[in-house]
Design a protein around this motif. Structure first.
Motif, PDB file in Angstrom:
ATOM      1  N   ASN A   4      -2.362  -2.010   9.595  1.00  0.00           N
ATOM      2  CA  ASN A   4      -3.706  -1.481   9.099  1.00  0.00           C
ATOM      3  C   ASN A   4      -4.822  -1.719  10.225  1.00  0.00           C
ATOM      4  O   ASN A   4      -5.566  -0.819  10.521  1.00  0.00           O
ATOM      5  N   ARG A  17     -17.826  -2.054   5.017  1.00  0.00           N
ATOM      6  CA  ARG A  17     -18.943  -1.856   4.341  1.00  0.00           C
ATOM      7  C   ARG A  17     -19.797  -1.242   5.288  1.00  0.00           C
ATOM      8  O   ARG A  17     -20.723  -0.348   5.156  1.00  0.00           O
ATOM      9  N   ALA A  45      -5.349  -1.526  -2.081  1.00  0.00           N
ATOM     10  CA  ALA A  45      -5.982  -0.399  -1.303  1.00  0.00           C
ATOM     11  C   ALA A  45      -6.763  -0.615   0.091  1.00  0.00           C
ATOM     12  O   ALA A  45      -7.515  -1.641   0.084  1.00  0.00           O
ATOM     13  N   VAL A  46      -6.577   0.195   1.022  1.00  0.00           N
ATOM     14  CA  VAL A  46      -7.369   0.024   2.343  1.00  0.00           C
ATOM     15  C   VAL A  46      -8.459   0.868   2.535  1.00  0.00           C
ATOM     16  O   VAL A  46      -8.302   1.989   2.412  1.00  0.00           O
ATOM     17  N   GLU A  47      -9.625   0.169   3.040  1.00  0.00           N
ATOM     18  CA  GLU A  47     -10.858   0.988   2.641  1.00  0.00           C
ATOM     19  C   GLU A  47     -11.725   0.492   3.819  1.00  0.00           C
ATOM     20  O   GLU A  47     -11.436  -0.690   4.769  1.00  0.00           O
ATOM     21  N   PRO A  48     -12.492   1.408   4.598  1.00  0.00           N
ATOM     22  CA  PRO A  48     -13.264   0.981   5.669  1.00  0.00           C
ATOM     23  C   PRO A  48     -14.322  -0.096   5.460  1.00  0.00           C
ATOM     24  O   PRO A  48     -14.566  -0.403   4.297  1.00  0.00           O
ATOM     25  N   TYR A  63     -11.353  -3.476   8.503  1.00  0.00           N
ATOM     26  CA  TYR A  63     -10.929  -2.762   7.197  1.00  0.00           C
ATOM     27  C   TYR A  63     -11.015  -3.852   6.249  1.00  0.00           C
ATOM     28  O   TYR A  63     -10.942  -4.943   6.011  1.00  0.00           O
ATOM     29  N   ARG A  64     -11.223  -3.312   4.914  1.00  0.00           N
ATOM     30  CA  ARG A  64     -11.344  -4.190   3.650  1.00  0.00           C
ATOM     31  C   ARG A  64      -9.970  -4.060   2.783  1.00  0.00           C
ATOM     32  O   ARG A  64      -9.476  -2.864   2.711  1.00  0.00           O
ATOM     33  N   THR A  65      -9.651  -4.942   2.085  1.00  0.00           N
ATOM     34  CA  THR A  65      -8.475  -4.661   1.406  1.00  0.00           C
ATOM     35  C   THR A  65      -8.866  -5.111  -0.121  1.00  0.00           C
ATOM     36  O   THR A  65      -9.530  -6.089  -0.344  1.00  0.00           O
ATOM     37  N   THR A  85       0.974  -1.178   0.101  1.00  0.00           N
ATOM     38  CA  THR A  85       0.130  -0.018  -0.022  1.00  0.00           C
ATOM     39  C   THR A  85       1.018   1.379   0.088  1.00  0.00           C
ATOM     40  O   THR A  85       2.006   1.078   0.375  1.00  0.00           O
TER      41      THR A  85
END
Length: 526
Positions: A310, A284, A279-282, A411-413, A254
Motif C-alpha cells: 500500500n 487526511r 479499507a485504504v484511504e488517502p 495512507y490511512r487504514t 483489502t
C-alpha cells in the motif's frame, strides 16, 4: 443514390469445456470478449459464466438458451443481421450436442458468417480430473438422450477398453439397466463424478450393479466412467487430492490484496472467501506526502523504505499526479520489508537495494540496515512512507543508527464494514476450515467486525507480530511460515493440511471418530 450496406455480425458456437474456467481455449475467450450477445446453455456452470462476464464487454447481453434449436438459431441469426457478434456458449464441445449440430445446420442455410470453436468434452475432461485414464480403445460421449444410446456398442467398448459418459444424474438407473442388459459384468468398476472440474467435485467408486445407490444425492450433470481404468484413481486422482481440496478458507484482507492470495489458495484446491477488513484511504492532509515527493525529486533522501504494498502504491499515485515516473528516483536507494513489497516496487521498473534475508519484519530490516556514515553517506535522511497506525519500531531503530527519518503518513487504514450475516455466523460457528491473517490489523479488524473465529478453525499467520496479536485475542496459532510472505503462508497451510491428513490416516478408525480435528481432511477418514 448509393446505399450503405449494414455491417453483418459473426456467429460463434463456443465450447465451454467441462466447467473449470481455466479450460476455456484462447479462441473461445477471444470470441466471448468480442461478443455483443451471449446465449448460454443452462448446463454451463455459474462460476464459468461469472468468469466470462468479467472478461466480456460491459454492454454485452447475456441470456439463457430457451426453446428448441430452431428458436436459438433465430436469435443468433437476428443478432448477426443487426450487425452484432453473437455467441452460443455450450457445455463441453459444441458438436457433442445434437441440438447444437441442428443449430449450426440452420445457420449454415443462411448467409451468416459462423464458426465452431471446439471445447474439451465433458466426459473426457471430467474423467481426467477424476484421475481415470481413457487409454487405448475408448468411448467418451456427452449424452443428451439416454434412450438413444446403443448399449450393445457401449458393452463392447467396456470389454475392449474404457467408457466415459456425461449424463443427467436422474438417468443413472437407466444407464445401469442398459449396461447390465447388454451383458456388462455387474462387478465391473464404475466411477461417478459430480460437479466435474468444479470446486466441490466429488467422485464415488463402486461397481456397475451398485453405482446408482453409491451416487445418491448427486444432481445435475455427472460423468460415469466404466472399466478397469477406474481402479487407477487411487494413484492418478489429482484434482480431489490437492492439499487443501474442499477447505473453506477465510481471507481477511483489502479487496485489492485478497485476489493474489485467493488465486494461490485455489491452486491448492481451497475455496477462498474474501472478507475485506481494511479499507485504504488517502491521508487526511496531503501536505506531508507532497513535501516528501518534492524531496525525492530534489535529492533530499538517501533511502526510501517501503513497509507495505500500500505504501508503494501511495507513493506512485502521487508521482502520477505530478507527471513523474521511476526516473525521478535518481540516486535514491530503496529498502523493502519483504518480498511482496519488493515485487510491487519491481513492477514500477526499480530494483530494491535491500530486502531482509532473514526475518521479514522491522527488526529483520534493521538488523541489515547500515548505520549512517557521514563520509559514505553525504545525505543522511530516510523517507519512511507508512500507514497512520504503524508502530515506531523502525523509525526509532533508524534514528539510533544515526539517520534522520521523515516518518510520513502515506495512507490511512480504516475498518471495513461488517460482512453479511451468513458470513459472520459461519466465522463464529466453525463454517470456515481455516483463516489466514497477514497483519495484526487484519486480526483486530476481523474480530471487531465479525467476531472471533471458532476454535475448530485453523489459524494461519504471516509472521511473529501477527501471531502475538492473534494470541492476545485468544486465538490458537496453528500455522506460521518461516518467511513472512503470502506465497509462504499459503504453502505452510498446505503443508499443515498434508501433515494432518497423514496423522489421521495413521490413526485407528475409532480414534479418528473421536479426534477433535475438523474440516475436510478429517471428514475423508470418517
Amino acid at each position: 443514390m448509393t446505399r450503405t450496406r449494414k455491417p453483418v455480425g459473426q456467429i460463434a458456437f463456443v465450447g465451454a469445456g467441462p466447467g473449470d474456467p481455466g479450460l476455456l481455449t484462447r479462441r473461445a475467450l477471444d470470441a466471448l470478449v468480442e461478443a455483443d450477445q451471449v446465449v448460454y446453455d443452462r448446463g454451463v456452470p455459474e462460476s464459468l459464466l461469472a468468469h466470462v462476464r468479467a472478461q466480456a464487454r460491459p454492454d454485452a447481453e447475456f441470456s439463457p438458451a430457451e426453446g428448441v434449436p430452431g428458436d436459438v438459431a433465430k436469435v443468433l441469426i437476428s443478432a448477426a443481421r443487426s450487425g452484432q457478434n453473437a455467441v452460443h456458449l455450450v457445455a463441453g464441445d459444441p458438436f457433442g450436442h445434437d441440438s447444437v449440430v441442428k443449430e449450426v445446420q440452420a445457420v449454415a442455410r443462411t448467409a451468416a458468417h459462423f464458426e465452431v470453436v471446439p471445447g474439451v468434452g465433458q466426459a473426457e475432461g471430467v474423467a481426467t480430473y477424476a484421475g481415470v485414464p481413457l487409454p487405448g480403445v475408448r468411448t467418451a460421449a456427452d449424452v443428451e438422450d439416454v434412450t438413444a444410446l446403443d448399449f450393445d456398442a457401449l458393452a463392447t467398448a467396456v470389454g475392449r477398453g474404457s467408457l466415459a459418459l456425461a449424463v443427467d444424474a436422474g438417468d443413472l438407473a437407466a444407464v445401469r439397466d442398459g449396461l447390465l442388459a447388454a451383458g456388462v459384468d455387474g462387478t465391473t468398476a464404475v466411477g461417478v463424478t459430480g460437479d466435474g472440474t468444479g470446486e466441490t467435485q466429488y467422485t464415488t467408486t463402486s461397481t456397475v450393479d451398485s453405482f446408482v445407490a453409491a451416487a445418491l444425492g448427486f444432481t445435475g450433470r455427472v460423468v460415469l466412467t466404466v472399466g478397469a481404468a477406474v481402479t487407477d484413481r487411487d494413484k492418478l486422482s489429482w484434482w480431489e487430492n490437492r492439499p487443501l481440496y474442499g477447505w473453506k478458507v477465510l481471507v481477511p484482507r483489502t479487496k485489492e490484496q485478497a485476489g493474489v492470495m485467493s488465486a494461490r489458495l485455489r491452486a491448492y484446491g481451497a475455496i477462498p472467501c474474501e472478507v475485506p477488513t481494511i479499507a485504504v484511504e488517502p491521508p487526511r492532509t496531503p501536505a506531508q506526502m507532497e513535501r516528501a515527493v518534492k524531496g525525492l525529486v530534489d535529492g533530499r533522501y538517501a533511502w526510501v523504505i517501503f513497509t507495505s504494498v500500500n505504501a508503494v502504491r501511495a507513493v506512485w499515485e502521487k508521482f502520477a499526479e505530478h507527471g513523474l515516473d521511476a526516473r525521478h528516483f535518481g540516486g535514491v536507494k530503496i529498502a523493502c520489508i519483504g518480498d511482496a513489497t519488493a515485487e510491487a516496487v519491481r513492477a514500477f521498473g526499480i530494483q530494491p537495494e535491500l530486502i531482509p534475508s532473514g526475518e521479514q519484519s522491522s527488526e529483520g530490516l534493521l538488523a541489515e540496515f547500515s548505520p549512517h556514515d557521514e563520509v559514505l553517506d553525504p545525505v543522511g535522511r530516510v523517507l519512511l512512507p507508512r500507514a497512520d497506525i504503524a508502530t515506531e519500531t523502525l523509525a526509532a531503530g533508524l534514528t539510533e543508527r544515526g539517520w534522520e527519518v521523515d516518518d510520513v503518513t502515506a495512507y490511512r487504514t480504516v475498518r471495513a464494514a461488517p460482512p453479511p450475516a451468513e458470513i459472520r455466523d459461519a466465522i463464529k460457528s466453525g463454517g470456515f476450515d481455516a483463516v489466514l491473517f497477514t497483519s495484526s490489523s487484519t486480526v483486530r479488524n476481523l474480530v471487531g467486525i465479525a467476531g472471533k473465529p471458532h476454535a475448530r478453525t485453523v489459524v494461519a499467520v504471516i509472521g511473529p507480530k501477527t501471531a502475538e496479536t492473534a494470541t492476545e485475542f485468544g486465538l490458537r496459532v496453528d500455522v506460521q511460515p518461516p518467511h513472512a510472505s503470502v506465497p509462504d503462508l499459503v504453502e505452510a497451510l498446505a503443508a499443515y493440511a498434508v501433515e494432518l491428513r497423514e496423522k489421521l490416516a495413521a490413526m485407528p478408525a475409532k480414534q479418528r471418530r473421536g479426534s477433535k480435528v475438523q474440516g475436510p481432511t478429517a471428514l475423508r477418514f470418517r
